[in-house]
Design a protein around this motif. Structure first.
Motif, PDB file in Angstrom:
ATOM      1  N   ALA A 246      37.481  55.675  50.293  1.00 25.94           N
ATOM      2  CA  ALA A 246      36.856  54.363  50.122  1.00 25.94           C
ATOM      3  C   ALA A 246      37.288  53.732  48.801  1.00 25.94           C
ATOM      4  O   ALA A 246      37.622  52.540  48.739  1.00 25.94           O
ATOM      5  N   ALA A 247      37.298  54.540  47.723  1.00 21.09           N
ATOM      6  CA  ALA A 247      37.705  54.023  46.412  1.00 21.09           C
ATOM      7  C   ALA A 247      39.166  53.581  46.423  1.00 21.09           C
ATOM      8  O   ALA A 247      39.521  52.548  45.854  1.00 21.09           O
ATOM      9  N   LYS A 248      40.014  54.359  47.096  1.00 22.86           N
ATOM     10  CA  LYS A 248      41.438  53.998  47.161  1.00 22.86           C
ATOM     11  C   LYS A 248      41.649  52.719  47.961  1.00 22.86           C
ATOM     12  O   LYS A 248      42.445  51.854  47.574  1.00 22.86           O
ATOM     13  N   LEU A 249      40.933  52.581  49.068  1.00 17.81           N
ATOM     14  CA  LEU A 249      41.062  51.363  49.871  1.00 17.81           C
ATOM     15  C   LEU A 249      40.578  50.144  49.089  1.00 17.81           C
ATOM     16  O   LEU A 249      41.165  49.055  49.182  1.00 17.81           O
ATOM     17  N   SER A 250      39.514  50.333  48.326  1.00 18.82           N
ATOM     18  CA  SER A 250      39.019  49.236  47.493  1.00 18.82           C
ATOM     19  C   SER A 250      40.068  48.832  46.473  1.00 18.82           C
ATOM     20  O   SER A 250      40.326  47.635  46.251  1.00 18.82           O
ATOM     21  N   LEU A 251      40.705  49.825  45.854  1.00 16.20           N
ATOM     22  CA  LEU A 251      41.725  49.541  44.840  1.00 16.20           C
ATOM     23  C   LEU A 251      42.954  48.882  45.463  1.00 16.20           C
ATOM     24  O   LEU A 251      43.552  47.973  44.870  1.00 16.20           O
ATOM     25  N   ILE A 252      43.325  49.310  46.670  1.00 13.37           N
ATOM     26  CA  ILE A 252      44.466  48.689  47.364  1.00 13.37           C
ATOM     27  C   ILE A 252      44.167  47.224  47.660  1.00 13.37           C
ATOM     28  O   ILE A 252      44.987  46.330  47.405  1.00 13.37           O
ATOM     29  N   GLY A 253      42.974  46.958  48.197  1.00 13.50           N
ATOM     30  CA  GLY A 253      42.602  45.577  48.513  1.00 13.50           C
ATOM     31  C   GLY A 253      42.591  44.694  47.285  1.00 13.50           C
ATOM     32  O   GLY A 253      43.116  43.570  47.294  1.00 13.50           O
ATOM     33  N   ARG A 254      42.006  45.206  46.213  1.00 14.07           N
ATOM     34  CA  ARG A 254      41.946  44.437  44.965  1.00 14.07           C
ATOM     35  C   ARG A 254      43.337  44.157  44.415  1.00 14.07           C
ATOM     36  O   ARG A 254      43.644  43.031  43.982  1.00 14.07           O
ATOM     37  N   THR A 255      44.198  45.158  44.430  1.00 17.75           N
ATOM     38  CA  THR A 255      45.537  45.002  43.862  1.00 17.75           C
ATOM     39  C   THR A 255      46.364  44.010  44.664  1.00 17.75           C
ATOM     40  O   THR A 255      47.130  43.217  44.094  1.00 17.75           O
ATOM     41  N   LEU A 256      46.211  44.015  45.967  1.00 18.54           N
ATOM     42  CA  LEU A 256      46.939  43.051  46.800  1.00 18.54           C
ATOM     43  C   LEU A 256      46.545  41.626  46.433  1.00 18.54           C
ATOM     44  O   LEU A 256      47.402  40.766  46.205  1.00 18.54           O
ATOM     45  N   GLU A 257      45.248  41.361  46.369  1.00 19.66           N
ATOM     46  CA  GLU A 257      44.785  40.011  46.027  1.00 19.66           C
ATOM     47  C   GLU A 257      45.247  39.631  44.619  1.00 19.66           C
ATOM     48  O   GLU A 257      45.746  38.518  44.388  1.00 19.66           O
ATOM     49  N   ASP A 258      45.113  40.548  43.695  1.00 19.01           N
ATOM     50  CA  ASP A 258      45.448  40.298  42.291  1.00 19.01           C
ATOM     51  C   ASP A 258      46.941  40.017  42.114  1.00 19.01           C
ATOM     52  O   ASP A 258      47.344  39.042  41.457  1.00 19.01           O
ATOM     53  N   GLN A 259      47.783  40.843  42.723  1.00 16.81           N
ATOM     54  CA  GLN A 259      49.217  40.755  42.478  1.00 16.81           C
ATOM     55  C   GLN A 259      49.908  39.656  43.286  1.00 16.81           C
ATOM     56  O   GLN A 259      51.027  39.260  42.968  1.00 16.81           O
ATOM     57  N   LEU A 260      49.258  39.161  44.315  1.00 19.88           N
ATOM     58  CA  LEU A 260      49.839  38.067  45.099  1.00 19.88           C
ATOM     59  C   LEU A 260      49.394  36.701  44.574  1.00 19.88           C
ATOM     60  O   LEU A 260      49.691  35.671  45.170  1.00 19.88           O
ATOM     61  N   TYR A 261      48.715  36.695  43.435  1.00 20.07           N
ATOM     62  CA  TYR A 261      48.217  35.463  42.810  1.00 20.07           C
ATOM     63  C   TYR A 261      49.359  34.652  42.197  1.00 20.07           C
ATOM     64  O   TYR A 261      50.327  35.196  41.659  1.00 20.07           O
ATOM     65  N   SER A 262      49.221  33.343  42.268  1.00 19.75           N
ATOM     66  CA  SER A 262      50.124  32.444  41.543  1.00 19.75           C
ATOM     67  C   SER A 262      49.331  31.217  41.111  1.00 19.75           C
ATOM     68  O   SER A 262      48.318  30.875  41.720  1.00 19.75           O
ATOM     69  N   PHE A 263      49.782  30.565  40.060  1.00 20.94           N
ATOM     70  CA  PHE A 263      49.096  29.383  39.539  1.00 20.94           C
ATOM     71  C   PHE A 263      50.132  28.285  39.340  1.00 20.94           C
ATOM     72  O   PHE A 263      50.902  28.304  38.373  1.00 20.94           O
ATOM     73  N   ASN A 264      50.158  27.358  40.270  1.00 17.83           N
ATOM     74  CA  ASN A 264      51.165  26.290  40.246  1.00 17.83           C
ATOM     75  C   ASN A 264      50.538  24.903  40.340  1.00 17.83           C
ATOM     76  O   ASN A 264      51.219  23.934  40.683  1.00 17.83           O
TER      77      ASN A 264
END
Length: 497
Positions: free
Chosen positions: A126-144
């Motif tokens: 569960a902790a790993k899945l939470s970290l995977i989900g968070r990292t995907l959202e975080d790393q796919l971020y852009s500000f344009n």
């Protein structure tokens, strides 16, 4: 971005790219073993030849035409015994970095079965899945938002994350990770917004907007007259030099029992800091738009809480002001009476964060809090002490400090304890007031925390100095979204208790 969780057998899942983990030595994770078998032992052959090392955060993209997956991305995850949540996240970041600039449209992440060290809350699936989900959202971020020509969007538009089984627990954990990533991105949006737009009134509008989007959040905003009536003179003193008026923001989430004491977050919201009359050097001053990083993190954490709706009561307050130098600005030598009744001699107008926070710390006593955590990009001295890796934790309660440090370890959003000894308090002695707002060059982050501690004696309190972690400089300039993950982990650890 469409990000979903699946417990279907790996052999039945189709995608443009399959992502699997490779440890430096030892047995392959089950997902990697299955992929290796499907590819005729290709992964082991490449490992034996030295083309794949398994060193943490190394990656290799392998074309696999004719298979269920057009290509295979192998990401090194280091040694099993050393794989902390922070190192696992580093490997995830490397994998996402390869994909977001690549040609794949649909990626299949099969990384849930890589062992992670730590207690059950850090090492469980569960902790790993939470970290995977968070990292995907975080790393796919852009500000344009402010570019006239928008960069081309990543081709990647769908990610499926594998899990060992169906079940509410795994799905809830994954969704918490996604929500935490979105909270980080909200924090980054606020921090990256230019200061001619992000001023105290605008920040208050974002808090109101959050309440409008989530009916579980109640937001109230105090203006200058209301703050003056309450005696919030130090917040008002900081904002005197600006044409943008200060605001005091209160947000409440009541998801626990009515008798449960709330956990309180306090955010420093200096939307731009010139230093005031004690003017900062011009070089790099543009980064002082990030001086509201504490308030941005509070708003990001509240968005997460509003999305996942845990059984906990949370109150968030933000002291927002702009620190500018004009004829009405506070001067070095001014003496101001705080909301608590204590007087402060302002020796340096660039030590303004503690001035807005002290009134906020006095205000939150009315909530009879279970704990109070303030967040502030408070001191350059903290950056000298800890660099950009860890936030500093000061606390008047050892148990609270340990809880925050443990939350940071689990979340891969690390913090480090700092002393709050009485020995430092006399550095704030003033000849003319109850205290002065600076304690000299030595131990600058500690004396700043000592100043705040004088207004937090009636409850369990911790101060997080995030001056080194709230944003990046240089080529990667931008808000980091930290320490939202730490805050969310801490709050969720109290949910339902």
């Amino acid at each position: 971005m469409n990000i979903t969780l699946s417990n279907k057998p790996l052999s039945t899942e189709k995608a443009d790219c399959l992502v699997v983990a490779l440890p430096e030595k030892g047995d392959l994770p089950e997902s990697t073993r299955l992929a290796d078998e499907a590819l005729g032992g290709l992964i082991k052959k490449l490992q034996k030849s030295g083309d794949l090392s398994g060193k943490n955060a190394t990656t290799l993209m392998i074309p696999t035409p004719g298979q269920a997956w057009d290509r295979l991305l192998v990401v090194g995850t280091g040694a099993d015994k050393n794989r902390t949540p922070a190192l696992f996240r580093k490997a995830l970041i490397a994998a996402v970095g390869q994909l977001k600039d690549g040609v794949s449209r649909h990626a299949l992440f099969a990384l849930h079965d890589s062992p992670v060290t730590g207690d059950d809350r850090a090492s469980s699936e569960a902790a790993k899945l939470s970290l995977i989900g968070r990292t995907l959202e975080d790393q796919l971020y852009s500000f344009n938002s402010y570019k006239s020509e928008k960069p081309a969007n990543s081709k990647l538009n769908k990610v499926t994350v594998t899990a060992s089984a169906a079940g509410k627990g795994l799905k809830d954990a994954f969704n918490l990770g996604l929500a935490t990533g979105r909270g980080m991105n909200f924090t980054k949006d606020l921090g990256n917004t230019p200061p001619n737009i992000c001023h105290p009134v605008w920040l208050a509008e974002q808090a109101k907007k959050l309440a409008k989007e989530h009916e579980v959040i109640k937001t109230e905003v105090l203006d200058e007259k209301q703050m003056e009536k309450l005696g919030m003179n130090t917040i008002l003193a900081v904002g005197k030099g600006s044409t943008e008026p200060p605001r005091f923001i209160i947000m409440e989430y009541r998801g626990g029992k009515s008798k449960d004491k709330p956990h309180v977050l306090v955010g420093k919201g200096i939307t731009f800091d010139t230093g005031g009359i004690s003017l900062k050097p011009g070089e790099g001053m543009d980064e002082m738009k990030y001086d509201m990083g504490g308030s941005a993190s509070v708003l990001g954490a509240m968005q997460v809480i509003a999305e996942v709706k845990p059984r906990i009561n949370v109150v968030a307050v933000i002291a927002a002001a702009e620190n500018m130098p004009d004829g009405g600005a506070s001067r070095p030598g001014d003496i101001v009476t705080t909301m608590s009744g204590l007087t402060v001699e302002i020796l340096n107008t660039d030590a303004e964060g503690r001035l807005v926070l002290c009134d906020a710390l006095t205000y939150v006593k009315r909530f009879d809090p279970a704990s109070v955590v303030d967040l502030a990009t408070l001191t350059g001295a903290c950056v000298i002490a800890l660099g950009h890796h860890a936030s500093a934790v000061f606390s008047n309660d050892e148990g609270l400090s340990e809880e925050l440090l443990a939350a940071g370890e689990r979340a891969g959003d690390r913090a480090w304890p700092m002393p709050l000894w009485d020995d430092y308090q006399n550095l704030l002695d003033s000849n003319f007031a109850d205290m002065q707002n600076i304690g000299g060059r030595a131990a600058g982050s500690i004396t700043a925390a000592c100043f705040l501690s004088r207004f937090a004696k009636d409850y369990r309190w911790a101060h997080l100095d995030i001056a080194g972690t709230a944003w990046n400089s240089g080529k990667a300039k931008g808000s980091t979204g930290r320490p939202v993950p730490l805050l969310v982990d801490y709050l969720m650890s109290h949910a339902g208790k």
